[in-house]
Scaffold this active site. Structure first.
Site, PDB file in Angstrom:
ATOM      1  CG  ASP A  84      -1.922  -1.206   1.292  1.00 41.56           C
ATOM      2  OD1 ASP A  84      -1.903  -2.091   0.346  1.00 41.56           O
ATOM      3  OD2 ASP A  84      -2.906  -1.231   2.047  1.00 41.56           O
ATOM      4  CE  LYS A 109      -3.932  -4.473   1.271  1.00 42.53           C
ATOM      5  NZ  LYS A 109      -4.639  -3.485   2.247  1.00 42.53           N
ATOM      6  CB  CYS A 158      -1.996  -2.953   5.447  1.00 37.98           C
ATOM      7  SG  CYS A 158      -3.836  -2.609   5.201  1.00 37.98           S
TER       8      CYS A 158
HETATM    9  C1  VGL Z   1      -4.476   0.742   5.874  1.00 35.10           C
HETATM   10  C2  VGL Z   1      -6.231   1.564   7.307  1.00 35.10           C
HETATM   11  C3  VGL Z   1      -7.154   1.529   6.323  1.00 35.10           C
HETATM   12  C4  VGL Z   1      -3.000   0.268   5.443  1.00 35.10           C
HETATM   13  C5  VGL Z   1      -5.690   0.358   4.898  1.00 35.10           C
HETATM   14  O1  VGL Z   1      -2.737   0.057   4.516  1.00 35.10           O
HETATM   15  O2  VGL Z   1      -2.490  -0.064   6.559  1.00 35.10           O
HETATM   16  N1  VGL Z   1      -4.774   1.201   7.085  1.00 35.10           N
HETATM   17  N2  VGL Z   1      -6.988   0.776   5.213  1.00 35.10           N
END
Ligand code: VGL
Ligand code: ZN
Length: 201
Positions: A12, A110, A155
């Site tokens: 991410d 995802k 994540c």
């Molecule tokens: C994430 C919170 C919400 C992450 C993704 O990538 O850690 N954290 N969505």
């Protein structure tokens, strides 16, 4: 070069998790140079992308009266309500422009189901719906994964713990991660991942 049995999983590294983004992680962009260099050491490089529909249930904005970063109860358990972030097709969901994407063979999206969040790259937050990444890695002969990216305590940690539970050797390379650290979430993530057998390097 690492052995072909080792994969790099880059979690991410998207604009919304970097400074100026909707769910900015402090120093999120500082890790990109190290991640870019690491890619040259791995034959298998996977990038993940948080990829939510606008109506996603993890967004506080979709729960009237709820504040961002508050906790709610979903059918699958407790869930943090986040600011709207990484909406499919928006600039915030795009990879940070400095991140190398050419070395990646696989880009895994995802969190695309409106009713379930997905912190882990392996299972959605109901802990049972698979993303398919396990099959991809196993059929490519991968037995060990190094995880980097954003955010350490969500994540990255959830992905690492699932990898370890699936029997993959899992290492979180902390220098190439940054954390949200919401109400002690980083300490919690550290103990949960270590219990699952994850190594922090
Ligand atoms: C994430 C919170 C919400 C992450 C993704 O990538 O850690 N954290 N969505
Ligand atoms: Zn998200």
């Amino acid at each position: 070069m690492r052995p072909a049995s080792e994969a790099l999983i880059v979690i991410d590294v998207q604009n919304d998790f970097c400074p100026g983004g909707a769910l900015a992680v402090g120093g999120g962009d500082e890790i990109i140079a190290e991640i870019n260099a690491l890619m040259d050491q791995f034959e298998t490089v996977v990038l993940t992308q948080d990829w939510h529909p606008a109506g996603h249930t993890s967004f506080a904005a979709n729960h009237p009266g709820a504040a961002p970063f508050s906790l709610t109860e979903m059918p699958y358990g407790p869930q943090v309500l986040w600011p709207v972030h990484c909406v499919q097709g928006t600039g915030g969901a795009a990879f940070h422009p400095a991140l190398r994407t050419d070395p990646a063979q696989m880009i895994l999206r995802k969190g695309f189901r409106a009713a379930i969040d997905s912190y882990s790259a392996f299972f959605e937050n109901d802990r049972t719906t698979p993303t398919g990444l396990e099959g991809y890695l196993r059929t490519r002969g991968v037995t060990a994964v190094t995880l980097v990216g954003l955010a350490t305590d969500y994540c990255v940690a959830y992905s690492a713990a699932d990898a370890a539970r699936l029997g993959l050797a899992a290492t979180i390379l902390e220098s190439a991660c940054r954390a949200i650290d919401l109400n002690g979430s980083l300490a919690e993530a550290r103990s949960a991942t270590v219990s699952a057998g994850v190594v922090w390097g």
